[in-house]
Motif scaffolding. Structure first.
Motif, PDB file in Angstrom:
ATOM      1  N   ARG A 136      50.430 -43.297  61.941  1.00 30.64           N
ATOM      2  CA  ARG A 136      50.109 -43.217  63.356  1.00 30.64           C
ATOM      3  C   ARG A 136      50.376 -41.793  63.808  1.00 30.64           C
ATOM      4  NH1 ARG A 136      51.254 -47.829  66.825  1.00 30.64           N
ATOM      5  NH2 ARG A 136      49.544 -48.545  65.561  1.00 30.64           N
ATOM      6  N   LEU A 137      49.374 -41.189  64.431  1.00 32.07           N
ATOM      7  CA  LEU A 137      49.442 -39.800  64.871  1.00 32.07           C
ATOM      8  C   LEU A 137      48.967 -39.700  66.312  1.00 32.07           C
ATOM      9  CD1 LEU A 137      47.815 -38.337  61.647  1.00 32.07           C
ATOM     10  CD2 LEU A 137      50.227 -38.185  62.245  1.00 32.07           C
ATOM     11  N   THR A 138      49.073 -38.511  66.878  1.00 31.26           N
ATOM     12  CA  THR A 138      48.539 -38.245  68.215  1.00 31.26           C
ATOM     13  C   THR A 138      47.619 -37.039  68.134  1.00 31.26           C
ATOM     14  OG1 THR A 138      50.414 -36.828  68.766  1.00 31.26           O
ATOM     15  CG2 THR A 138      50.587 -39.161  69.384  1.00 31.26           C
ATOM     16  N   GLY A 139      46.765 -36.902  69.144  1.00 31.05           N
ATOM     17  CA  GLY A 139      45.880 -35.747  69.226  1.00 31.05           C
ATOM     18  C   GLY A 139      44.635 -35.884  68.367  1.00 31.05           C
ATOM     19  N   TYR A 140      43.861 -36.920  68.601  1.00 33.57           N
ATOM     20  CA  TYR A 140      42.681 -37.238  67.782  1.00 33.57           C
ATOM     21  C   TYR A 140      41.726 -36.060  67.629  1.00 33.57           C
ATOM     22  CZ  TYR A 140      38.306 -39.490  66.377  1.00 33.57           C
ATOM     23  OH  TYR A 140      37.147 -39.824  65.732  1.00 33.57           O
ATOM     24  N   GLU A 141      41.275 -35.488  68.733  1.00 34.40           N
ATOM     25  CA  GLU A 141      40.282 -34.407  68.649  1.00 34.40           C
ATOM     26  C   GLU A 141      40.830 -33.184  67.918  1.00 34.40           C
ATOM     27  OE1 GLU A 141      37.046 -34.120  69.051  1.00 34.40           O
ATOM     28  OE2 GLU A 141      36.991 -36.244  69.587  1.00 34.40           O
ATOM     29  N   ALA A 142      42.058 -32.805  68.224  1.00 33.04           N
ATOM     30  CA  ALA A 142      42.658 -31.660  67.544  1.00 33.04           C
ATOM     31  C   ALA A 142      42.803 -31.942  66.055  1.00 33.04           C
ATOM     32  CB  ALA A 142      44.017 -31.326  68.158  1.00 33.04           C
ATOM     33  N   PHE A 143      43.144 -33.164  65.713  1.00 29.75           N
ATOM     34  CA  PHE A 143      43.306 -33.508  64.306  1.00 29.75           C
ATOM     35  C   PHE A 143      41.960 -33.510  63.590  1.00 29.75           C
ATOM     36  CE2 PHE A 143      44.632 -35.555  60.500  1.00 29.75           C
ATOM     37  CZ  PHE A 143      45.957 -35.191  60.377  1.00 29.75           C
ATOM     38  N   ARG A 144      40.931 -34.015  64.250  1.00 20.81           N
ATOM     39  CA  ARG A 144      39.589 -34.004  63.651  1.00 20.81           C
ATOM     40  C   ARG A 144      39.141 -32.568  63.400  1.00 20.81           C
ATOM     41  NH1 ARG A 144      34.610 -34.022  64.941  1.00 20.81           N
ATOM     42  NH2 ARG A 144      34.904 -33.795  67.177  1.00 20.81           N
ATOM     43  N   GLN A 145      39.406 -31.683  64.358  1.00 20.82           N
ATOM     44  CA  GLN A 145      39.074 -30.266  64.185  1.00 20.82           C
ATOM     45  C   GLN A 145      39.882 -29.649  63.050  1.00 20.82           C
ATOM     46  OE1 GLN A 145      39.475 -28.430  68.034  1.00 20.82           O
ATOM     47  NE2 GLN A 145      37.842 -29.674  68.913  1.00 20.82           N
TER      48      GLN A 145
ATOM     49  N   PHE B 245      39.680 -41.616  58.240  1.00 26.66           N
ATOM     50  CA  PHE B 245      40.009 -41.960  56.860  1.00 26.66           C
ATOM     51  C   PHE B 245      39.758 -40.741  55.978  1.00 26.66           C
ATOM     52  CE2 PHE B 245      38.946 -45.868  58.991  1.00 26.66           C
ATOM     53  CZ  PHE B 245      39.879 -46.778  58.517  1.00 26.66           C
ATOM     54  N   VAL B 246      40.736 -40.402  55.146  1.00 29.67           N
ATOM     55  CA  VAL B 246      40.624 -39.287  54.207  1.00 29.67           C
ATOM     56  C   VAL B 246      41.151 -39.745  52.854  1.00 29.67           C
ATOM     57  CG1 VAL B 246      40.890 -37.550  56.022  1.00 29.67           C
ATOM     58  CG2 VAL B 246      42.889 -38.302  54.744  1.00 29.67           C
ATOM     59  N   ARG B 247      40.828 -38.982  51.824  1.00 26.81           N
ATOM     60  CA  ARG B 247      41.354 -39.246  50.483  1.00 26.81           C
ATOM     61  C   ARG B 247      42.152 -38.039  50.007  1.00 26.81           C
ATOM     62  NH1 ARG B 247      40.012 -43.815  48.087  1.00 26.81           N
ATOM     63  NH2 ARG B 247      38.241 -44.956  48.923  1.00 26.81           N
ATOM     64  N   THR B 248      43.259 -38.324  49.308  1.00 27.01           N
ATOM     65  CA  THR B 248      44.039 -37.252  48.703  1.00 27.01           C
ATOM     66  C   THR B 248      43.227 -36.666  47.548  1.00 27.01           C
ATOM     67  OG1 THR B 248      45.124 -38.630  47.037  1.00 27.01           O
ATOM     68  CG2 THR B 248      46.177 -38.507  49.232  1.00 27.01           C
ATOM     69  N   PRO B 249      43.646 -35.535  46.996  1.00 23.75           N
ATOM     70  CA  PRO B 249      42.919 -34.973  45.847  1.00 23.75           C
ATOM     71  C   PRO B 249      42.791 -35.949  44.681  1.00 23.75           C
ATOM     72  CG  PRO B 249      44.429 -33.346  46.722  1.00 23.75           C
ATOM     73  CD  PRO B 249      44.719 -34.645  47.447  1.00 23.75           C
TER      74      PRO B 249
ATOM     75  N   LEU C 205      40.888 -31.236  60.331  1.00 22.43           N
ATOM     76  CA  LEU C 205      40.238 -31.688  59.104  1.00 22.43           C
ATOM     77  C   LEU C 205      39.009 -30.839  58.792  1.00 22.43           C
ATOM     78  CD1 LEU C 205      40.415 -35.574  59.491  1.00 22.43           C
ATOM     79  CD2 LEU C 205      41.762 -34.149  57.937  1.00 22.43           C
ATOM     80  N   GLU C 206      38.204 -30.590  59.823  1.00 21.75           N
ATOM     81  CA  GLU C 206      37.000 -29.781  59.619  1.00 21.75           C
ATOM     82  C   GLU C 206      37.372 -28.361  59.211  1.00 21.75           C
ATOM     83  OE1 GLU C 206      34.423 -30.310  63.003  1.00 21.75           O
ATOM     84  OE2 GLU C 206      34.237 -32.453  62.598  1.00 21.75           O
ATOM     85  N   GLY C 207      38.410 -27.788  59.845  1.00 20.02           N
ATOM     86  CA  GLY C 207      38.849 -26.445  59.495  1.00 20.02           C
ATOM     87  C   GLY C 207      39.372 -26.349  58.075  1.00 20.02           C
ATOM     88  N   LEU C 208      40.006 -27.422  57.591  1.00 20.16           N
ATOM     89  CA  LEU C 208      40.515 -27.447  56.222  1.00 20.16           C
ATOM     90  C   LEU C 208      39.440 -27.849  55.207  1.00 20.16           C
ATOM     91  CD1 LEU C 208      43.973 -29.183  56.872  1.00 20.16           C
ATOM     92  CD2 LEU C 208      43.600 -26.802  56.167  1.00 20.16           C
ATOM     93  N   GLY C 209      38.266 -28.241  55.706  1.00 21.82           N
ATOM     94  CA  GLY C 209      37.186 -28.665  54.808  1.00 21.82           C
ATOM     95  C   GLY C 209      37.445 -30.015  54.156  1.00 21.82           C
TER      96      GLY C 209
END
Length: 125
Positions: free
Chosen positions: A71-80, A103-107, A82-86
């Motif tokens: 559980r986290l906060t700051g949806y839009e900032a977090f989505r950005q 949803f994300v996957r680890t390496p 993810l995009e910044g980290l590729g």
């Protein structure tokens, strides 16, 4: 209350770096076990333990833990972030719960669910 989750991975260093970049987790003290690994802390609590695993693919057909959710906060900032980290992600909005999920996957292919309420209260029963 869930105390911690232990993730097996064939890429300890890559998974540790990924989780540190993605989540507010930091490595900390760990007992002197006879095998390598990390304990990642959220504040003062070691909530994610990483230990060595085999190089095989993640197989979701058999009995296994399907995913781990944070559980986290700051949806839009977090989505950005993810995009910044590729980092590839998928989305799910659950307005009936007042939640948005990423949803994300680890390496190594472990599925992580990131849950955001961002002040939205779920509907009353």
């Amino acid at each position: 209350m869930l105390d911690h989750v232990t993730l097996r991975t064939h890429d300890l260093e890559g998974t540790r770096a990924f989780l540190e970049a993605l989540l507010p987790l930091r490595p900390g003290a760990r007992p002197d076990f006879p095998f390598p690994g990390y304990w990642l802390y959220a504040g003062d609590e070691p909530v994610v333990h990483l230990i060595p695993g085999g190089p095989g693919p993640v197989d979701r057909r058999g009995e296994a833990i399907d995913h781990v959710a944070f559980r986290l906060t700051g949806y839009e900032a977090f989505r950005q972030k993810l995009e910044g980290l590729g980092i590839a992600y998928s989305r799910m909005d659950l307005p009936e719960l007042g939640e948005r999920r990423l949803f994300v996957r680890t390496p190594a292919g472990i599925l992580l669910e990131l849950v955001f309420r961002d002040g939205a209260a779920p509907p009353q029963p």
